[in-house]
Each structure stands twice: as structure tokens, then as C-alpha cells.
Design a protein around this motif. Structure first.
Motif, PDB file in Angstrom:
ATOM      1  N   TRP A 168       0.853  -1.178   0.000  1.00 25.87           N
ATOM      2  CA  TRP A 168       0.000   0.000   0.000  1.00 25.87           C
ATOM      3  C   TRP A 168       0.890   1.229   0.000  1.00 25.87           C
ATOM      4  CZ3 TRP A 168      -0.795   3.165   4.599  1.00 25.87           C
ATOM      5  CH2 TRP A 168      -1.839   4.089   4.477  1.00 25.87           C
TER       6      TRP A 168
ATOM      7  N   TRP B 206       1.104   5.750   0.145  1.00 26.07           N
ATOM      8  CA  TRP B 206       0.379   6.946   0.556  1.00 26.07           C
ATOM      9  C   TRP B 206       1.021   8.149  -0.116  1.00 26.07           C
ATOM     10  CZ3 TRP B 206       4.033   4.481   3.378  1.00 26.07           C
ATOM     11  CH2 TRP B 206       5.123   5.234   3.771  1.00 26.07           C
TER      12      TRP B 206
ATOM     13  N   GLY C  90      -9.998  12.432  13.077  1.00 26.12           N
ATOM     14  CA  GLY C  90      -8.916  11.593  12.565  1.00 26.12           C
ATOM     15  C   GLY C  90      -8.636  11.868  11.100  1.00 26.12           C
ATOM     16  N   ASP C  91      -8.167  10.838  10.397  1.00 26.45           N
ATOM     17  CA  ASP C  91      -7.793  11.009   8.989  1.00 26.45           C
ATOM     18  C   ASP C  91      -8.976  11.413   8.114  1.00 26.45           C
ATOM     19  OD1 ASP C  91      -5.221  10.321   9.660  1.00 26.45           O
ATOM     20  OD2 ASP C  91      -4.983   8.853   8.037  1.00 26.45           O
TER      21      ASP C  91
ATOM     22  N   PRO D 288       3.447  10.993   6.783  1.00 25.89           N
ATOM     23  CA  PRO D 288       3.741  10.459   8.116  1.00 25.89           C
ATOM     24  C   PRO D 288       4.944  11.098   8.821  1.00 25.89           C
ATOM     25  CG  PRO D 288       4.327   8.869   6.419  1.00 25.89           C
ATOM     26  CD  PRO D 288       3.640  10.003   5.718  1.00 25.89           C
TER      27      PRO D 288
ATOM     28  N   GLY E 155       5.045  11.996  12.649  1.00 24.35           N
ATOM     29  CA  GLY E 155       4.169  11.193  13.505  1.00 24.35           C
ATOM     30  C   GLY E 155       3.005  11.984  14.090  1.00 24.35           C
TER      31      GLY E 155
ATOM     32  N   GLY F 263      -0.160  12.154  12.552  1.00 20.24           N
ATOM     33  CA  GLY F 263      -1.466  11.725  12.051  1.00 20.24           C
ATOM     34  C   GLY F 263      -2.357  11.139  13.129  1.00 20.24           C
ATOM     35  N   LEU F 264      -1.925  10.032  13.699  1.00 18.61           N
ATOM     36  CA  LEU F 264      -2.734   9.383  14.738  1.00 18.61           C
ATOM     37  C   LEU F 264      -2.825  10.273  15.972  1.00 18.61           C
ATOM     38  CD1 LEU F 264      -4.255   6.835  15.673  1.00 18.61           C
ATOM     39  CD2 LEU F 264      -2.098   6.033  16.607  1.00 18.61           C
ATOM     40  N   ASN F 265      -1.700  10.917  16.298  1.00 15.67           N
ATOM     41  CA  ASN F 265      -1.710  11.821  17.460  1.00 15.67           C
ATOM     42  C   ASN F 265      -2.804  12.872  17.319  1.00 15.67           C
ATOM     43  OD1 ASN F 265       0.502  11.344  19.449  1.00 15.67           O
ATOM     44  ND2 ASN F 265       1.672  11.185  17.563  1.00 15.67           N
TER      45      ASN F 265
HETATM   46  C1  LIG Z   1       3.731   4.975   6.995  1.00 16.01           C
HETATM   47  C2  LIG Z   1       2.894   5.692   8.018  1.00 16.01           C
HETATM   48  C3  LIG Z   1       3.441   5.962   9.261  1.00 16.01           C
HETATM   49  C4  LIG Z   1       2.696   6.645  10.219  1.00 16.01           C
HETATM   50  N1  LIG Z   1       3.277   6.904  11.442  1.00 16.01           N
HETATM   51  C5  LIG Z   1       2.583   7.598  12.353  1.00 16.01           C
HETATM   52  C6  LIG Z   1       3.180   7.901  13.638  1.00 16.01           C
HETATM   53  O1  LIG Z   1       4.329   7.559  13.917  1.00 16.01           O
HETATM   54  N2  LIG Z   1       2.439   8.607  14.520  1.00 16.01           N
HETATM   55  C7  LIG Z   1       1.164   9.024  14.249  1.00 16.01           C
HETATM   56  O2  LIG Z   1       0.557   9.687  15.095  1.00 16.01           O
HETATM   57  N3  LIG Z   1       0.573   8.734  13.050  1.00 16.01           N
HETATM   58  C8  LIG Z   1       1.250   8.031  12.108  1.00 16.01           C
HETATM   59  N4  LIG Z   1       0.651   7.737  10.902  1.00 16.01           N
HETATM   60  C9  LIG Z   1      -0.718   8.177  10.625  1.00 16.01           C
HETATM   61  C10 LIG Z   1      -1.751   7.216  11.226  1.00 16.01           C
HETATM   62  O3  LIG Z   1      -1.533   5.898  10.728  1.00 16.01           O
HETATM   63  C11 LIG Z   1      -3.138   7.703  10.819  1.00 16.01           C
HETATM   64  O4  LIG Z   1      -3.262   9.084  11.091  1.00 16.01           O
HETATM   65  C12 LIG Z   1      -4.216   6.940  11.627  1.00 16.01           C
HETATM   66  O5  LIG Z   1      -4.135   5.563  11.356  1.00 16.01           O
HETATM   67  C13 LIG Z   1      -5.599   7.456  11.251  1.00 16.01           C
HETATM   68  O6  LIG Z   1      -6.531   6.781  12.047  1.00 16.01           O
HETATM   69  P1  LIG Z   1      -8.059   6.887  11.722  1.00 16.01           P
HETATM   70  O7  LIG Z   1      -8.718   5.961  12.705  1.00 16.01           O
HETATM   71  O8  LIG Z   1      -8.489   8.306  11.705  1.00 16.01           O
HETATM   72  O9  LIG Z   1      -8.237   6.369  10.241  1.00 16.01           O
HETATM   73  P2  LIG Z   1      -7.900   4.929   9.643  1.00 16.01           P
HETATM   74  O10 LIG Z   1      -6.754   4.298  10.383  1.00 16.01           O
HETATM   75  O11 LIG Z   1      -7.808   5.115   8.178  1.00 16.01           O
HETATM   76  O12 LIG Z   1      -9.163   4.075  10.036  1.00 16.01           O
HETATM   77  C14 LIG Z   1     -10.362   4.172   9.290  1.00 16.01           C
HETATM   78  C15 LIG Z   1     -11.001   2.805   9.296  1.00 16.01           C
HETATM   79  O13 LIG Z   1     -12.286   2.914   8.701  1.00 16.01           O
HETATM   80  C16 LIG Z   1     -12.468   1.811   7.855  1.00 16.01           C
HETATM   81  N5  LIG Z   1     -13.478   2.198   6.861  1.00 16.01           N
HETATM   82  C17 LIG Z   1     -13.327   2.996   5.778  1.00 16.01           C
HETATM   83  N6  LIG Z   1     -14.486   3.113   5.117  1.00 16.01           N
HETATM   84  C18 LIG Z   1     -15.397   2.393   5.805  1.00 16.01           C
HETATM   85  C19 LIG Z   1     -16.764   2.133   5.624  1.00 16.01           C
HETATM   86  N7  LIG Z   1     -17.457   2.659   4.608  1.00 16.01           N
HETATM   87  N8  LIG Z   1     -17.389   1.333   6.523  1.00 16.01           N
HETATM   88  C20 LIG Z   1     -16.710   0.812   7.582  1.00 16.01           C
HETATM   89  N9  LIG Z   1     -15.394   1.029   7.807  1.00 16.01           N
HETATM   90  C21 LIG Z   1     -14.751   1.810   6.921  1.00 16.01           C
HETATM   91  C22 LIG Z   1     -11.099   1.559   7.242  1.00 16.01           C
HETATM   92  O14 LIG Z   1     -10.995   0.238   6.767  1.00 16.01           O
HETATM   93  C23 LIG Z   1     -10.201   1.800   8.464  1.00 16.01           C
HETATM   94  O15 LIG Z   1     -10.023   0.648   9.232  1.00 16.01           O
HETATM   95  C24 LIG Z   1       1.369   7.057   9.917  1.00 16.01           C
HETATM   96  C25 LIG Z   1       0.815   6.775   8.660  1.00 16.01           C
HETATM   97  C26 LIG Z   1       1.573   6.107   7.714  1.00 16.01           C
HETATM   98  C27 LIG Z   1       0.961   5.816   6.371  1.00 16.01           C
END
Ligand SMILES: Cc1cc2nc3c(=O)[nH]c(=O)nc-3n(C[C@H](O)[C@H](O)[C@H](O)COP(=O)(O)OP(=O)(O)OC[C@H]3O[C@@H](n4cnc5c(N)ncnc54)[C@H](O)[C@@H]3O)c2cc1C
Length: 151
Positions: free
Chosen positions: A19, A21, A40-41, A48, A51, A53-55
Motif C-alpha cells: 500500500w 500513501w 482523525g484522517d 507520516p 508522527g 497523524g494518529l496523534n
Molecule cells: C507509513 C505511516 C506511518 C505513520 N506513522 C505515524 C506515527 O508515527 N504517529 C502518528 O501519530 N501517526 C502516524 N501515521 C498516521 C496514522 O496511521 C493515521 O493518522 C491513523 O491511522 C488514522 O486513524 P483513523 O482511525 O483516523 O483512520 P484509519 O486508520 O484510516 O481508520 C479508518 C477505518 O475505517 C475503515 N473504513 C473505511 N471506510 C469504511 C466504511 N465505509 N465502513 C466501515 N469502515 C470503513 C477503514 O478500513 C479503516 O479501518 C502514519 C501513517 C503512515 C501511512
């Protein structure tokens, strides 16, 4: 082969999914529509590097959760829910800007380039290896803001 090198042992690896990004930033300007809130996202995504994004997502929910409780349990005013966007939008923009700066600084080191030749030559006792080590050391030095971020 690179995985084995990284963990110090050759073990069987099966890749299930690859995958990627984009190195870009986007922040929604609408965080709430009636009873629906973005967090969130879904509300912001950054590269990334740093770090954030998740924070940022966890902080969104931390900001929102107690306001929803106040509304549902104690009938708090609707303005309290509107304050979610007022408070989180500037933070998301600030964090996104920092991630983009980190990305640009990282790109200057060559680390983000497709061509990772320096990874293969960096351990060699050659002039090319010297150059790669020098470039890498300078690159690490220029990443202070990225790697030592209080955020
Ligand atoms: C390489 C990399 C490294 C990173 N390192 C860091 C770090 O060190 N520190 C940090 O803070 N952040 C980091 N991030 C960012 C972090 O991974 C994201 O910001 C975080 O995962 C976002 O969380 P979320 O729950 O908002 O969204 P997501 O993790 O995208 O979760 C959304 C969920 O919703 C589900 N979904 C989507 N559509 C639907 C639907 N229609 N019905 C039901 N479910 C659905 C998806 O499958 C997914 O599981 C990194 C990102 C990358 C790519």
C-alpha cells in the motif's frame, strides 16, 4: 532481503499487501454537520513524517468526547459542539504544515527518492560510500526539527 538485513536474520517473508500513501496534506473546513462530526484522517491527513497523524486524531476525539457527554447528559449548549471545529481546525493545519516541512527537509536528503542506491553503497569502503555516509550524516543533522518535535 532488505527485511532480513534490517532484523539481522533471514526468515521466510510472505508479502500479503502493498500500500502506498501520497506525501500531501489536506484538512477539511467542515468538521461538523448537525449530528455528524469528522475526526482523525477523515478530517485531516498528512504525510507520516513527524508522527502527527494518529496523534492528531486521538486529540480530536479527546476534544470531542467530553463535549458530546456534556450535550447528552447535561444539555450543554450547541455552541460547545461548534467549538470542536474552532479548536481542532487550526491545530490540524499547524500539524499538517509541520509534516509538510518535515517532508520537504527529508526530500533534500534523497531519502524519499525512488533510487535508494545509497543504501547499498553506504557500507562499502569506497569513495561512493564516503559520499553516501557524508550525505546521510548531513541529512540526519538537518532533521532535528523533524526528529525532536515536542508535538
Ligand atoms: C507509513 C505511516 C506511518 C505513520 N506513522 C505515524 C506515527 O508515527 N504517529 C502518528 O501519530 N501517526 C502516524 N501515521 C498516521 C496514522 O496511521 C493515521 O493518522 C491513523 O491511522 C488514522 O486513524 P483513523 O482511525 O483516523 O483512520 P484509519 O486508520 O484510516 O481508520 C479508518 C477505518 O475505517 C475503515 N473504513 C473505511 N471506510 C469504511 C466504511 N465505509 N465502513 C466501515 N469502515 C470503513 C477503514 O478500513 C479503516 O479501518 C502514519 C501513517 C503512515 C501511512
Amino acid at each position: 532481503m532488505q527485511v532480513g538485513k534490517a532484523i539481522g536474520e533471514e526468515v521466510p517473508i510472505k508479502i500479503h499487501y502493498i500500500w502506498s500513501w501520497p506525501h500531501d496534506q489536506s484538512v477539511t473546513d467542515t468538521w461538523r454537520v448537525g449530528r455528524a462530526f469528522l475526526a482523525g484522517d477523515a478530517a485531516h491527513h498528512f504525510p507520516p513524517h513527524g508522527g502527527f497523524g494518529l496523534n492528531s486524531g486521538v486529540q480530536d476525539v479527546h476534544n470531542l468526547a467530553w463535549k458530546l457527554v456534556a450535550k447528552l447528559r447535561w444539555n450543554a449548549g450547541d455552541q460547545l459542539l461548534d467549538s470542536y471545529e474552532d479548536e481542532r481546525l487550526p491545530v490540524a493545519e499547524f500539524n499538517g504544515d509541520q509534516c509538510m516541512r518535515n517532508t520537504r527537509d527529508l526530500a533534500k536528503t534523497g531519502f524519499l527518492a525512488e533510487d535508494k542506491t545509497f543504501l547499498t553503497v553506504i557500507e562499502t569502503d569506497t569513495e561512493e560510500g564516503d559520499r553516501a555516509r557524508k550525505a546521510f550524516a548531513e541529512g540526519v543533522e538537518s532533521q532535528r526539527e523533524h526528529l525532536a518535535s515536542d508535538g
